[in-house]
Design a protein around this motif. Structure first.
Motif, PDB file in Angstrom:
ATOM      1  N   PHE A 120       0.846  -1.207   0.000  1.00  0.00           N
ATOM      2  CA  PHE A 120       0.000   0.000   0.000  1.00  0.00           C
ATOM      3  C   PHE A 120       0.877   1.250   0.000  1.00  0.00           C
ATOM      4  CE2 PHE A 120      -3.942  -2.145   1.737  1.00  0.00           C
ATOM      5  CZ  PHE A 120      -4.696  -1.811   0.626  1.00  0.00           C
ATOM      6  N   SER A 121       1.879   1.243   0.891  1.00  0.00           N
ATOM      7  CA  SER A 121       2.717   2.439   1.011  1.00  0.00           C
ATOM      8  C   SER A 121       3.458   2.689  -0.303  1.00  0.00           C
ATOM      9  CB  SER A 121       3.681   2.315   2.185  1.00  0.00           C
ATOM     10  OG  SER A 121       4.589   1.303   1.932  1.00  0.00           O
ATOM     11  N   PHE A 122       3.833   1.598  -0.995  1.00  0.00           N
ATOM     12  CA  PHE A 122       4.523   1.738  -2.281  1.00  0.00           C
ATOM     13  C   PHE A 122       3.652   2.540  -3.258  1.00  0.00           C
ATOM     14  CE2 PHE A 122       5.381   0.216  -6.601  1.00  0.00           C
ATOM     15  CZ  PHE A 122       6.755   0.425  -6.692  1.00  0.00           C
ATOM     16  N   PHE A 123       2.373   2.141  -3.353  1.00  0.00           N
ATOM     17  CA  PHE A 123       1.474   2.821  -4.290  1.00  0.00           C
ATOM     18  C   PHE A 123       1.135   4.247  -3.840  1.00  0.00           C
ATOM     19  CE2 PHE A 123       0.613  -1.616  -5.578  1.00  0.00           C
ATOM     20  CZ  PHE A 123       1.025  -1.476  -6.896  1.00  0.00           C
ATOM     21  N   ILE A 124       1.143   4.441  -2.530  1.00  0.00           N
ATOM     22  CA  ILE A 124       0.835   5.792  -2.027  1.00  0.00           C
ATOM     23  C   ILE A 124       2.010   6.741  -2.294  1.00  0.00           C
ATOM     24  CG2 ILE A 124       0.479   7.121   0.118  1.00  0.00           C
ATOM     25  CD1 ILE A 124      -1.296   4.711   1.003  1.00  0.00           C
ATOM     26  N   VAL A 125       3.220   6.223  -2.148  1.00  0.00           N
ATOM     27  CA  VAL A 125       4.403   7.082  -2.301  1.00  0.00           C
ATOM     28  C   VAL A 125       4.816   7.230  -3.770  1.00  0.00           C
ATOM     29  CG1 VAL A 125       6.797   7.423  -1.517  1.00  0.00           C
ATOM     30  CG2 VAL A 125       5.158   6.402   0.007  1.00  0.00           C
ATOM     31  N   LEU A 126       4.358   6.293  -4.591  1.00  0.00           N
ATOM     32  CA  LEU A 126       4.750   6.285  -6.012  1.00  0.00           C
ATOM     33  C   LEU A 126       4.574   7.652  -6.700  1.00  0.00           C
ATOM     34  CD1 LEU A 126       5.955   4.169  -7.924  1.00  0.00           C
ATOM     35  CD2 LEU A 126       3.652   3.668  -8.720  1.00  0.00           C
ATOM     36  N   PRO A 127       3.448   8.362  -6.471  1.00  0.00           N
ATOM     37  CA  PRO A 127       3.279   9.658  -7.160  1.00  0.00           C
ATOM     38  C   PRO A 127       4.349  10.697  -6.839  1.00  0.00           C
ATOM     39  CG  PRO A 127       1.203   8.929  -6.197  1.00  0.00           C
ATOM     40  CD  PRO A 127       2.252   8.019  -5.689  1.00  0.00           C
ATOM     41  N   THR A 128       5.132  10.476  -5.763  1.00  0.00           N
ATOM     42  CA  THR A 128       6.174  11.472  -5.443  1.00  0.00           C
ATOM     43  C   THR A 128       7.219  11.547  -6.567  1.00  0.00           C
ATOM     44  OG1 THR A 128       7.466   9.843  -4.232  1.00  0.00           O
ATOM     45  CG2 THR A 128       5.991  11.204  -2.922  1.00  0.00           C
TER      46      THR A 128
END
Lengths: 237, 228
Positions: free
Chosen positions: A86-94
């Motif tokens: 989940f955190s991967f997909f949340i941080v991906l837009p950075t």
């Protein structure tokens, strides 16, 4: 697509049902207080660094410890993968704001290390022993009560969610269109929310009946340490 | 009609649902599954109906493997859950009753006709516009059962149909099951009702095994099953 979403929700609720399961292993024989302190330090260490070598070292240490204690590495991974994912997909837009991919990867690995560490504690210690250990370590009773109630009712609600999904499946006699499925999914989710709220109200009433001062919390002494804890935690992060 | 060979079920958290067993249920049979709380009755019902995939072994319903053609199975199978709250998710009782018929492609006219007929039979005509979660326990059970019987499935699976209902509703459910023109598989703790309704009784123990298949219960079986 919607089948994938439904399967994911089902896998998610099954994941949570597994999340707190304890089993006997070599680590179980260690004093829970030692484990609570040790694994919490490991979790804090993992989220307080961005150096990949240190994070990898922590991950390897955790999985080596699991292996030596007779805990299946695959099982530990299965119980730890969801939050980092989940955190991967949340941080991906950075990445759109100039962060390199390595940042996204390291961020997720930190979470993976921290969750694996806490999972190793949970897999080797019954949750009530974790609470007792925290009590022995003088963690305020209010926080422990909140933790215990959250633990119990997360488990119950996730079990309810799975039951609703199975019940819904029992009445789906035909493959329906995407919009129809989304609509039905929304209704099922609404039902789940309603049940959660009703359950919350009942739990609060039952607690009130047994002397818990619900709705009467005034300037609690806990607020200042809690505020400080949040500030320190965010500073570490 | 239903064939289960060497099936067992273990929950994702490692808890045993029920141990290896084989069951054959013929067309038109009324089968009761009894056992103490925690003996695995409800889990067995979920697996036999194709809603849960067995951990080992295979289930065939009407000659079909549920994993290969679940739609064909669903059309012919109705499942009443022990807790009607998880089963009723539509916004009104009317929508609840029309839920499966509309998927089956019935015309609006036919749906209204059948809804009105079944609502009359189950004495729920006055609550058709109400949201199901606001109903009493007995009403919920009647709505849940009516929303299954409206499309006359060939096989009915009922998990504790007599639990949490008043005597009148219990009698009504009993009459419906007694005259139902199809296969009925149900779990219950009401041993008297079980004996007078079931052609065959599957008895499960707390070790989650089948310890007897009988048409008549006796003290020895009930003791073994921890029911006495």
């Amino acid at each position: 697509m919607h089948e994938l979403i439904e399967r994911s929700i089902r896998a998610f609720s099954e994941y949570f049902q597994n999340f707190f399961v304890y089993e006997e292993n070599l680590l179980s024989k260690i004093d829970p207080r030692v484990k609570v302190v040790g694994f919490t330090i490991l979790a804090i260490l993992s989220v307080s660094t961005f150096e990949i070598e240190k994070i990898l070292f922590i991950i390897i240490s955790i999985y080596l410890l699991a292996f030596l204690s007779g805990i299946s590495i695959v099982k530990l991974m299965k119980r730890s993968y969801l939050f980092p994912l989940f955190s991967f997909f949340i941080v991906l837009p950075t990445m759109f704001f100039g962060e390199p991919f390595s940042y996204v990867l390291i961020f997720s690995l930190r979470i993976f290390a921290a969750i694996s560490s806490l999972q190793l504690l949970i897999i080797s210690t019954p949750f009530n022993d974790v609470i007792s250990a925290l009590r022995a370590l003088k963690v305020p009773e209010k926080l422990l009560n909140s933790l215990w109630v959250t633990y119990i009712y997360s488990y119950i609600l996730v079990r309810d969610l799975l039951a609703i999904l199975i019940a819904r499946e029992s009445r789906r006699v035909k493959r329906s269109g995407h919009i129809e499925t989304m609509k039905r999914g929304g209704e099922a989710l609404g039902l789940f929310m309603l049940r959660s709220m009703e359950k919350g109200e009942k739990v609060a009433l039952a607690m009130k009946l047994r002397g818990e001062p619900i709705g009467k919390v005034k300037g609690s002494k806990l607020l200042i340490p809690y505020f400080l804890l949040v500030v320190v935690w965010w500073t570490i992060l | 009609m239903i064939e289960a060979e060497n099936i067992s079920y273990t929950y994702p958290d490692g808890t045993l649902g029920f141990d290896e067993l084989s069951v054959k249920i013929r067309e038109g049979e009324r089968i009761a599954i009894i056992g103490a709380n925690g003996s695995g009755k409800s889990t067995l019902l979920l697996v036999l109906s194709g809603l849960l995939k067995p951990t080992t072994g295979k289930v065939r319903i009407l000659g079909v493997n549920p994993e290969e053609n679940i739609e064909e199975v669903r059309k012919n199978v109705g499942f009443l859950f022990q807790d009607p709250d998880i089963f009723l998710f539509n916004s009104t009782v009317f929508d609840e009753l029309r839920y499966v018929p509309s998927q089956l492609g019935w015309s609006e006219e036919k749906i209204r006709e059948e809804v009105s007929k079944i609502a009359e039979e189950f004495k729920i005509s006055g609550i058709l516009k109400k949201p199901p979660f606001r109903l009493s326990g007995g009403e919920k059970k009647r709505v849940a059962l009516a929303s299954i019987l409206i499309y006359s499935p060939k096989i009915l699976f009922l998990d504790e149909p007599f639990a949490n209902v008043d005597a009148k509703t219990k009698r009504k459910i009993f009459e419906i099951l007694e005259t139902y023109d199809g296969t009925v598989v149900f779990t219950s703790h009401e041993l008297e009702l079980v004996e007078s309704l079931a052609d065959r009784i599957i008895v499960m123990s707390l070790e989650k095994r089948v310890i007897a298949e009988t048409d008549k219960l006796n003290e020895e079986i009930l003791r073994k099953a921890d029911l006495l």
